[in-house]
Design an enzyme around this catalytic site. Structure first.
Site, PDB file in Angstrom:
ATOM      1  N   GLN A 229       0.870  -1.179   0.000  1.00 36.06           N
ATOM      2  CA  GLN A 229       0.000   0.000   0.000  1.00 36.06           C
ATOM      3  C   GLN A 229       0.910   1.232   0.000  1.00 36.06           C
ATOM      4  O   GLN A 229       2.107   1.141   0.279  1.00 36.06           O
ATOM      5  CB  GLN A 229      -0.913  -0.093   1.250  1.00 36.06           C
ATOM      6  CG  GLN A 229      -1.919   1.019   1.419  1.00 36.06           C
ATOM      7  CD  GLN A 229      -1.355   2.150   2.233  1.00 36.06           C
ATOM      8  OE1 GLN A 229      -0.376   1.998   2.935  1.00 36.06           O
ATOM      9  NE2 GLN A 229      -1.977   3.312   2.099  1.00 36.06           N
ATOM     10  N   GLU A 230       0.338   2.385  -0.295  1.00 35.12           N
ATOM     11  CA  GLU A 230       1.172   3.557  -0.596  1.00 35.12           C
ATOM     12  C   GLU A 230       2.128   3.975   0.522  1.00 35.12           C
ATOM     13  O   GLU A 230       3.181   4.551   0.266  1.00 35.12           O
ATOM     14  CB  GLU A 230       0.291   4.744  -1.009  1.00 35.12           C
ATOM     15  CG  GLU A 230       1.113   5.878  -1.586  1.00 35.12           C
ATOM     16  CD  GLU A 230       0.274   6.962  -2.223  1.00 35.12           C
ATOM     17  OE1 GLU A 230      -0.677   6.630  -2.938  1.00 35.12           O
ATOM     18  OE2 GLU A 230       0.571   8.151  -1.999  1.00 35.12           O
ATOM     19  N   SER A 231       1.793   3.702   1.782  1.00 35.05           N
ATOM     20  CA  SER A 231       2.671   4.185   2.854  1.00 35.05           C
ATOM     21  C   SER A 231       3.787   3.208   3.222  1.00 35.05           C
ATOM     22  O   SER A 231       4.501   3.429   4.180  1.00 35.05           O
ATOM     23  CB  SER A 231       1.833   4.528   4.092  1.00 35.05           C
ATOM     24  OG  SER A 231       1.100   3.396   4.499  1.00 35.05           O
ATOM     25  N   LYS A 232       3.978   2.146   2.439  1.00 33.43           N
ATOM     26  CA  LYS A 232       5.024   1.163   2.752  1.00 33.43           C
ATOM     27  C   LYS A 232       6.300   1.464   1.947  1.00 33.43           C
ATOM     28  O   LYS A 232       6.316   2.373   1.136  1.00 33.43           O
ATOM     29  CB  LYS A 232       4.524  -0.246   2.476  1.00 33.43           C
ATOM     30  CG  LYS A 232       3.083  -0.495   2.877  1.00 33.43           C
ATOM     31  CD  LYS A 232       2.783  -0.409   4.374  1.00 33.43           C
ATOM     32  CE  LYS A 232       1.286  -0.504   4.602  1.00 33.43           C
ATOM     33  NZ  LYS A 232       0.873  -0.750   5.958  1.00 33.43           N
ATOM     34  N   THR A 233       7.343   0.639   2.155  1.00 34.67           N
ATOM     35  CA  THR A 233       8.643   0.927   1.526  1.00 34.67           C
ATOM     36  C   THR A 233       8.534   1.040   0.005  1.00 34.67           C
ATOM     37  O   THR A 233       9.019   1.985  -0.603  1.00 34.67           O
ATOM     38  CB  THR A 233       9.680  -0.175   1.849  1.00 34.67           C
ATOM     39  OG1 THR A 233       9.678  -0.432   3.242  1.00 34.67           O
ATOM     40  CG2 THR A 233      11.062   0.239   1.389  1.00 34.67           C
TER      41      THR A 233
END
Ligand SMILES: *Cc1c(COP(=O)(O)O)cnc(C)c1O
Length: 448
Positions: A229-233
């Site tokens: 998802q967008e907030s991961k590495t």
């Protein structure tokens, strides 16, 4: 780019300290500078904010991979021989150092598949940290099992010492979550698991590319999952993966994610398989997602190395502050360096510190991306889609109490922590501002 020594010689603790406090001793009352929040001049005029990491690294590689899928007119992975999803899975498994990786639609569905692989269901208990993302709790409940929370420690990850106190004859697995870039303390967790014959599911969604004692997270427990998802590495907006060295767990995860089938490439890899089919689902990854992840996967080390290097500079630039309590990491070399968080002793002082830091133009926040789950109302009230849900209709499910009394230490620790979320693309100037602002605010608030 300056190397680390040059950077520190211009920015080192002493020089930054003396820039702020003049010739006075660090922390002396006379040396304090007026904080922006009290009408002083802010360290930065243009505020430094948080940006998702992966998309900053999108380039022609992602573009080419995506275009190839478009031009192939085959966005479904199984209707083509050169599947992007399969290529991503092979590269991701090789990087992390596991035999098998399976791309799925999200981190949450990866958890569903991993719990199904571990054959977790009604009557089973699964231990998870009281501070983590909803998906860890929800997927245990969706499997019909009972979530049992353990407290976090000063690393903000599950406290291995508290796990043992939560084990009962029904405990089947521990979810070891590596939160906000910090590896879970895997050695004591594995030791407890071995002693009590429990399975370990690693959720390294917030620590993709992180290592523990030289080994990549995801390759240490029985099975691992990550989110994209967008907030991961690395990110494709949505997406997830299951990783494991165990062919049987892999096959069950595959079958669970794809209407119980074992299609040609996997059938070959697993030599026909060894597991009978069962009621399953569809969490298949599509080729567009696979294309972006295949490209992003190649950036994991770049992103992680830049984050680690930036965070090390900030840590070193504030290391001499008196009484400083920086978030503990069980492996600082493997830690992603997502945060520079301090334990401020009390919630009031934490909140004052964060407000003052934001006024200086530095984005500052309490621990985020997770929730103190036992005090979330729907969890405290054990709400499910059906009143007869197995999780909470067993004697143990009826007896279990969530709420604030079940995790006082987690509430206390999370309430005291806060600081700066780091970025792989912060410039030396940005890092200097972060160091200046932390020092300025720290000296004012801690000596007040
Ligand atoms: C993001 C996240 C998940 C869920 O991933 P989704 O892709 O959003 O479903 C699970 N666990 C942790 C620790 C996460 O941070």
């Amino acid at each position: 780019m300056k190397n680390r020594r040059q950077f520190l010689s211009t920015l080192g603790a002493a020089s930054v300290g003396s820039m702020i406090v003049g010739t006075g001793a660090v922390g002396s009352a006379a040396g304090k500078e007026k904080l922006a929040i009290d009408g002083g001049t802010p360290v930065r005029k243009t505020p430094l904010g948080y940006k998702a990491y992966g998309p900053q690294f999108y380039n022609d590689v992602e573009k080419r991979e995506l275009l190839e899928v478009l031009e192939s007119r085959r966005p479904f992975r199984w209707w083509k021989s050169n599947s992007k999803v399969l290529e991503f899975e092979e590269a991701y498994a090789a990087r992390i150092g596991v035999k098998y990786a399976l791309g799925v639609t999200s981190g949450t569905t990866a958890l569903c598949a991993a719990l199904a692989a571990l054959e977790i269901g009604p009557g089973d208990e699964v231990i998870l940290p009281a501070w983590t993302w909803y998906a860890d709790y929800d997927t245990i409940v969706l499997a019909g099992a009972l979530p049992v929370f353990a407290e976090v420690d000063s690393s903000l990850n599950i406290d291995p010492d508290d796990i043992e106190a939560r084990i009962t004859p029904r405990t089947k697995a521990i979810i070891a979550v590596s939160l906000q870039g910090c590896p879970a303390d895997m050695d004591p967790i594995l030791e407890i698991a071995r002693k009590h014959k429990l399975r370990v599911l690693e959720d390294f969604s917030q620590c993709v590319g992180g290592r523990y004692r030289g080994t990549y997270l995801g390759s240490i427990g029985d099975i691992g999952i990550s989110s994209f998802q967008e907030s991961k590495t690395i990110t494709s907006g949505e997406g997830g993966a299951v990783v494991t060295n165990d062919p049987e767990l892999f096959e069950r995860a595959i079958r669970f994610h794809d209407v119980s089938s074992l299609r040609a490439p996997y059938n070959e890899i697993l030599k026909g398989g060894m597991v009978a089919g069962f009621a399953a689902s569809n969490f298949r990854m599509n080729e567009f997602t696979g294309a972006v992840l295949k490209a992003q996967e190649q950036d994991i080390e770049t992103i992680c190395a830049a984050l680690r290097s930036n965070t090390r500079k900030v840590r070193e630039g504030i290391a001499d502050l008196p009484g400083l309590k920086i978030r503990r990491s069980p492996d600082i070399e493997g830690d992603l360096g997502v945060t520079v968080f301090l334990d401020h002793g009390t919630r009031e002082r934490r909140d004052r510190f964060l407000r003052a830091l934001r006024a200086e133009g530095i984005s500052a926040s309490p621990p985020g991306g997770s929730v103190i789950l036992p005090i979330d109302k729907r969890i405290e009230n054990k709400l499910t889609v059906h009143p007869a849900w197995p999780s909470f209709n067993s004697p143990e499910g009826k007896a279990i109490r969530y709420g604030a009394d079940s995790c006082p230490r987690t509430i206390d620790i999370i309430g005291r922590e806060g600081g700066v979320i780091m970025d792989p693309n912060f410039s030396d100037g940005d890092l200097k501002d972060i160091i200046l602002a932390i020092r300025k605010v720290y000296l004012a608030i801690y000596k007040a």
